[in-house]
Write a protein that holds these residues in place. Structure first.
Motif, mmCIF file in Angstrom:
data_model
loop_
_atom_site.group_PDB
_atom_site.id
_atom_site.type_symbol
_atom_site.label_atom_id
_atom_site.label_comp_id
_atom_site.label_asym_id
_atom_site.label_seq_id
_atom_site.Cartn_x
_atom_site.Cartn_y
_atom_site.Cartn_z
ATOM 1 N N GLY A 16 37.077 -31.141 -49.527
ATOM 2 C CA GLY A 16 36.747 -30.796 -50.901
ATOM 3 C C GLY A 16 35.506 -31.526 -51.374
ATOM 4 N N SER B 21 43.928 -38.340 -43.694
ATOM 5 C CA SER B 21 43.995 -39.036 -44.980
ATOM 6 C C SER B 21 44.500 -40.470 -44.826
ATOM 7 N N ILE C 247 43.115 -29.091 -53.913
ATOM 8 C CA ILE C 247 41.961 -28.429 -53.297
ATOM 9 C C ILE C 247 42.269 -26.961 -53.015
ATOM 10 N N TYR D 62 39.410 -36.687 -51.160
ATOM 11 C CA TYR D 62 39.211 -35.242 -51.330
ATOM 12 C C TYR D 62 38.057 -34.744 -50.468
ATOM 13 N N ALA E 43 46.650 -33.935 -52.912
ATOM 14 C CA ALA E 43 45.227 -33.626 -52.724
ATOM 15 C C ALA E 43 45.050 -32.262 -52.071
#
Length: 418
Positions: free
Chosen positions: A293, A55, A93, A288, A89
């Protein structure tokens, strides 16, 4: 007395006398968020290391050299969270929260951890207040900025500046990175060792550099040529102006996390010295999907708690004077159930209304109680003797005005709130 054990550098204790300021800001933040329909989320401090690598980005300073990471007893790679957006996040998810609602507006308050060299404005354990607007388009960029702007005012910060930049969508970012890489490659010999490494990993990270020798090269990077401001960004700045929120476009602003795209922003405040950023955030539409996701457009921000407190007090020495005006000292004059039960019930009512309660264990004379109340910085003393309680009264003494009155216990909170 010397202590055998000491806390780690950059990880501070927050003690009585100081914690009240933290609680005061936290309470105001929660009230402000929840008045806007935001709901609180809490996530674990420990997360899989890969969550932050994917991320935040391998090339970011946070992942490259600032994370507290280790293997647990099951040989799993674990990290103490350095920021909160990735954790939120992951939770959204994993828990399927977007199957229960079309969009989410969440806030958080909590500790983060980065293995930095401790200095003013930078701690290894620090705290953030933040918000995430999840599964909403670019229109919510205004909502996020207006929210943090309003929250800073609401907590007592008076002087601060908003800086904005437009990083563009994913396609334009690729073009920008290519153009910037070509530019910095030609100036490579004038860059520091870390920036040469950033050039190979993620050229945008060069803009995070604070080394003096790199600044002339960074200043001359032709941003406008590579990435002119988009139409949505211009609409945003116009709307901010319409709502009386001043801002400045700063084409060097990129933020230190790889997941940002589109609008990014940073708020700086006076009273903080060189480390003057008190809040920052921006749009992140790909995070995401990067975490496994669906594609979910998002925006958000975080506020540095320690820096916010420092800035508030630097700008106004009396900023937290309200804490004293809501501090009540309990002074029972008898050690009996009739008195102590009334005092306890009244104290609970006051605390539920946000008043701070001070007391000293034991029963003392009135003069001793008043000395203790003064030493603890209380504004009011709540005096309960057997005579007063038997008549259904308590004595409220205003220690600042040197005035007192007998009041029925159930009416005391209303009296203090006048």
């Amino acid at each position: 007395m010397a202590s055998k054990f000491q806390g780690f550098p950059g990880m501070d204790d927050i003690l009585p006398g100081e914690i009240e300021k933290w609680q005061w800001v936290e309470e105001r933040a929660r009230a402000f968020f929840e008045a806007g329909g935001f709901k609180e989320i809490r996530t674990p401090i420990l997360e899989p290391t890969e969550l932050f690598v994917r991320s935040i980005g391998q090339s970011s300073d946070i992942v490259h050299k600032e994370m507290f990471s280790f293997k647990d007893r099951g040989e799993r790679d674990m990290t103490m969270r350095p920021e909160m957006t990735a954790s939120v996040a992951r939770a959204v998810i994993e828990r399927g929260l977007l199957t229960q609602a079309k969009s989410l507006r969440l806030y958080y308050v909590g500790p983060m951890f980065r293995a930095e060299r401790p200095q003013a404005g930078r701690k290894r354990q620090f705290h953030q207040i933040g918000a995430e607007i999840i599964n909403e388009n670019e229109a919510s960029d205004f909502d996020a900025i207006a929210l943090v702007h309003g929250l800073l005012h609401y907590t007592g910060l008076k002087e601060f500046s908003l800086n904005l930049n437009d990083l563009g969508d994913e396609e334009s970012r690729k073009k920008v990175k290519t153009a910037l890489a070509d530019y910095f490659e030609k100036e490579k010999n004038r860059l520091c060792k870390d920036c040469r490494w950033r050039l190979e990993k993620n050229v945008l990270r060069i803009f995070d550099c604070k080394i003096a020798e790199c600044q002339p090269v960074i200043e001359k990077a032709p941003w406008e040529q590579f990435a002119p401001l988009g139409a949505n960004f211009r609409k945003l700045t116009a709307k901010l102006a319409d709502y009386g929120i001043p801002c400045k476009v700063n084409r060097r602003l990129v933020r230190g996390l790889d997941y940002y795209n589109g609008v990014v922003f940073e708020i700086t405040a006076s009273g903080l010295g060189a480390q003057n950023a008190v809040a920052g955030g921006g749009r992140y539409d790909n995070l995401y999907q990067d975490l496994g996701g669906a594609a979910v457009p998002c925006t958000g921000f975080s506020i540095g708690f320690e820096r916010l407190l420092t800035a508030i007090q630097a700008q106004d020495e009396k900023a937290f004077e309200e804490i004293r005006t809501r501090r009540v000292y309990l002074a029972p004059l008898e050690d009996c159930a009739a008195v102590l039960n009334v005092v306890r019930e009244t104290a609970l009512r006051l605390r539920e209304k946000g008043f701070r309660i001070e007391m000293s264990p034991g029963v003392f004379s009135l003069s001793q109680h008043l000395k203790k109340a003064d030493k603890l910085g209380a504004r009011y003393a709540l005096i309960a003797g057997l005579d007063e309680v038997s008549r259904g009264k308590l004595v409220v003494k205003d220690l600042a005005k040197r005035e007192q009155a007998e009041i029925e216990p159930e009416k005391i909170t209303a009296c203090f709130e006048q």
